[in-house]
Scaffold this motif. Structure first.
Motif, PDB file in Angstrom:
ATOM      1  N   ASN A  87       0.849  -1.183   0.000  1.00 24.14           N
ATOM      2  CA  ASN A  87       0.000   0.000   0.000  1.00 24.14           C
ATOM      3  C   ASN A  87       0.891   1.242   0.000  1.00 24.14           C
ATOM      4  N   ALA A  88       0.749   2.054  -1.036  1.00 23.22           N
ATOM      5  CA  ALA A  88       1.597   3.248  -1.171  1.00 23.22           C
ATOM      6  C   ALA A  88       1.310   4.273  -0.083  1.00 23.22           C
ATOM      7  N   SER A  89       0.111   4.211   0.481  1.00 20.64           N
ATOM      8  CA  SER A  89      -0.224   5.147   1.539  1.00 20.64           C
ATOM      9  C   SER A  89       0.472   4.750   2.834  1.00 20.64           C
ATOM     10  N   PRO A  90       1.084   5.708   3.536  1.00 17.75           N
ATOM     11  CA  PRO A  90       1.780   5.358   4.771  1.00 17.75           C
ATOM     12  C   PRO A  90       0.817   4.919   5.866  1.00 17.75           C
ATOM     13  N   ARG A  91       1.284   3.997   6.695  1.00 14.93           N
ATOM     14  CA  ARG A  91       0.486   3.542   7.838  1.00 14.93           C
ATOM     15  C   ARG A  91       0.974   4.294   9.072  1.00 14.93           C
ATOM     16  N   ALA A  92       0.051   4.905   9.786  1.00 17.32           N
ATOM     17  CA  ALA A  92       0.411   5.661  10.989  1.00 17.32           C
ATOM     18  C   ALA A  92       0.068   4.845  12.225  1.00 17.32           C
ATOM     19  N   TYR A  93       0.927   4.921  13.233  1.00 14.36           N
ATOM     20  CA  TYR A  93       0.745   4.180  14.478  1.00 14.36           C
ATOM     21  C   TYR A  93       0.430   5.163  15.601  1.00 14.36           C
ATOM     22  N   PHE A  94      -0.634   4.906  16.330  1.00 14.23           N
ATOM     23  CA  PHE A  94      -1.060   5.792  17.413  1.00 14.23           C
ATOM     24  C   PHE A  94      -1.205   5.009  18.717  1.00 14.23           C
ATOM     25  N   ARG A  95      -0.911   5.697  19.806  1.00 18.69           N
ATOM     26  CA  ARG A  95      -1.170   5.190  21.159  1.00 18.69           C
ATOM     27  C   ARG A  95      -2.166   6.116  21.825  1.00 18.69           C
ATOM     28  N   CYS A  96      -2.997   5.574  22.695  1.00 17.79           N
ATOM     29  CA  CYS A  96      -3.930   6.415  23.437  1.00 17.79           C
ATOM     30  C   CYS A  96      -3.147   7.258  24.450  1.00 17.79           C
ATOM     31  N   SER A  97      -3.408   8.559  24.419  1.00 18.16           N
ATOM     32  CA  SER A  97      -2.693   9.453  25.336  1.00 18.16           C
ATOM     33  C   SER A  97      -3.612  10.005  26.420  1.00 18.16           C
ATOM     34  N   MET A  98      -4.797   9.411  26.549  1.00 17.05           N
ATOM     35  CA  MET A  98      -5.731   9.910  27.563  1.00 17.05           C
ATOM     36  C   MET A  98      -5.352   9.420  28.961  1.00 17.05           C
ATOM     37  N   ALA A  99      -4.644   8.291  29.007  1.00 15.35           N
ATOM     38  CA  ALA A  99      -4.151   7.786  30.290  1.00 15.35           C
ATOM     39  C   ALA A  99      -2.731   7.280  30.084  1.00 15.35           C
ATOM     40  N   PRO A 100      -1.859   7.516  31.051  1.00 16.23           N
ATOM     41  CA  PRO A 100      -0.449   7.151  30.871  1.00 16.23           C
ATOM     42  C   PRO A 100      -0.211   5.659  30.683  1.00 16.23           C
ATOM     43  N   ASN A 101      -1.062   4.831  31.308  1.00 16.57           N
ATOM     44  CA  ASN A 101      -0.824   3.380  31.209  1.00 16.57           C
ATOM     45  C   ASN A 101      -1.848   2.681  30.326  1.00 16.57           C
ATOM     46  N   CYS A 102      -2.511   3.456  29.487  1.00 20.19           N
ATOM     47  CA  CYS A 102      -3.512   2.869  28.588  1.00 20.19           C
ATOM     48  C   CYS A 102      -2.810   2.070  27.487  1.00 20.19           C
ATOM     49  N   SER A 103      -3.283   0.853  27.272  1.00 23.32           N
ATOM     50  CA  SER A 103      -2.615  -0.030  26.312  1.00 23.32           C
ATOM     51  C   SER A 103      -3.240   0.037  24.915  1.00 23.32           C
ATOM     52  N   ALA A 104      -4.243   0.897  24.765  1.00 22.61           N
ATOM     53  CA  ALA A 104      -4.933   0.965  23.474  1.00 22.61           C
ATOM     54  C   ALA A 104      -4.017   1.546  22.394  1.00 22.61           C
ATOM     55  N   LYS A 105      -4.063   0.934  21.229  1.00 22.03           N
ATOM     56  CA  LYS A 105      -3.281   1.395  20.084  1.00 22.03           C
ATOM     57  C   LYS A 105      -4.178   1.348  18.859  1.00 22.03           C
ATOM     58  N   LYS A 106      -3.772   2.084  17.867  1.00 23.70           N
ATOM     59  CA  LYS A 106      -4.473   1.946  16.582  1.00 23.70           C
ATOM     60  C   LYS A 106      -3.514   2.192  15.435  1.00 23.70           C
ATOM     61  N   LYS A 107      -3.817   1.506  14.334  1.00 23.26           N
ATOM     62  CA  LYS A 107      -3.072   1.706  13.091  1.00 23.26           C
ATOM     63  C   LYS A 107      -4.036   2.331  12.097  1.00 23.26           C
ATOM     64  N   VAL A 108      -3.597   3.344  11.420  1.00 19.04           N
ATOM     65  CA  VAL A 108      -4.464   4.039  10.472  1.00 19.04           C
ATOM     66  C   VAL A 108      -3.779   4.087   9.111  1.00 19.04           C
ATOM     67  N   GLN A 109      -4.508   3.630   8.109  1.00 19.99           N
ATOM     68  CA  GLN A 109      -3.941   3.620   6.759  1.00 19.99           C
ATOM     69  C   GLN A 109      -5.059   3.782   5.738  1.00 19.99           C
ATOM     70  N   ARG A 110      -4.753   4.451   4.667  1.00 25.54           N
ATOM     71  CA  ARG A 110      -5.740   4.604   3.600  1.00 25.54           C
ATOM     72  C   ARG A 110      -5.923   3.280   2.882  1.00 25.54           C
ATOM     73  N   CYS A 111      -7.153   3.033   2.492  1.00 25.39           N
ATOM     74  CA  CYS A 111      -7.479   1.803   1.778  1.00 25.39           C
ATOM     75  C   CYS A 111      -6.744   1.784   0.440  1.00 25.39           C
ATOM     76  N   VAL A 112      -6.135   0.653   0.128  1.00 23.74           N
ATOM     77  CA  VAL A 112      -5.370   0.527  -1.114  1.00 23.74           C
ATOM     78  C   VAL A 112      -6.282   0.594  -2.335  1.00 23.74           C
ATOM     79  N   TYR A 113      -7.544   0.226  -2.148  1.00 24.88           N
ATOM     80  CA  TYR A 113      -8.485   0.190  -3.269  1.00 24.88           C
ATOM     81  C   TYR A 113      -9.220   1.517  -3.455  1.00 24.88           C
TER      82      TYR A 113
END
Length: 231
Positions: free
Chosen positions: A105-131
């Motif tokens: 996928n030519a679109s870059p994938r961005a990696y995010f961590r939840c910053s609402m709490a210091p020990n929050c383990s939530a993460k997300k990956k965001v990327q544009r659909c290749v199609y």
DNA sequence: CGCGTTTGACCTGCGC
DNA sequence: GCGCAGGTCAAACGCG
């Protein structure tokens, strides 16, 4: 008809032919995109469930990163095609910690961590659909371990929050709606395609070009009289 | 000055 | 064992 006029008409005709070829190429490209979109929809249909994993290009599972057995929740977000940002207003505060261009996928994938709490383990990956670049694919991993998470999420776990300007797509039926929108595009495409195939259309363009060439000396004369610069 | 983003380097698992 | 590719780190940088 004098020689110069014939010559200029031939040049213009060649120009029309070039444009015609360019349009054909564009149509082929659009058809390719449509086919990709169809296979994408099929993929979504095959994996239809609340947890969709089909678009996650990461074939390897890094167990040490996301040790939970739960499959990551994937959310598709329809955005404006001109919007290049990977920001999804899902109610949480995310801190970006990395970005990577993946192989398929030519679109870059961005990696995010939840910053609402210091020990929050939530993460997300965001990327544009290749199609379809107007669709953002957000893959949520881990769970929020802070109370205010309940008040912010638009995700199915909470009550529906429709304040977001973005269109959230969570199942294939909604993806199908997008396909239907593209169906309109295909109708336009078919119309343009039929125009190109029509020999009368090409002749009509050539005639219009010829008329414009004949009219041109008169326009140049007018420009000269009005003091407009000539090209 | 603090916080968030960027980005190149590094780490690690998987396939061959 | 090696190379590849995804995921993470952390220093540099920008912005309010």
């Amino acid at each position: 008809m004098d020689y110069e006029k014939v010559e200029s008409l031939e040049v213009e005709l060649q120009h029309v032919k070039d444009e015609n070829n360019a349009l054909r190429l564009m149509l082929e490209d659009e058809r390719r995109k449509y086919k990709n979109l169809q296979s994408y929809l099929l993929e979504i249909k095959n994996n239809e469930s609340s947890y969709v994993h089909s678009l996650d290009t990461n074939k390897r599972t890094r167990l040490e990163e996301f040790p939970t057995a739960k499959k990551p929740l994937q959310v598709y977000v329809k955005t404006h095609p001109m919007d290049d940002s990977l920001i999804i207003k899902d109610g949480y505060q995310w801190r970006k910690y990395g970005q990577k261009v993946t192989k398929d996928n030519a679109s870059p994938r961005a990696y995010f961590r939840c910053s609402m709490a210091p020990n929050c383990s939530a993460k997300k990956k965001v990327q544009r659909c290749v199609y379809d670049r107007s669709i953002i694919v957000a893959t949520y991993d881990g769970e929020h371990n802070h109370d205010d998470a309940f008040h912010h999420s638009f995700l199915p776990s909470s009550s529906g929050n429709n304040n977001s300007p973005l269109t959230i797509i969570q199942n294939y039926k909604e993806a199908l709606n997008i396909m239907e929108q593209n169906e309109h595009g295909i109708k336009i495409e078919e119309y343009v395609s039929s125009l190109i195939k029509d020999p009368e259309f090409t002749v009509a363009i050539a005639e219009a070009v010829a008329q414009s060439i004949i009219a041109q000396p008169m326009q140049q004369c007018l420009n000269f009289n009005l003091g407009h610069p000539q090209e």
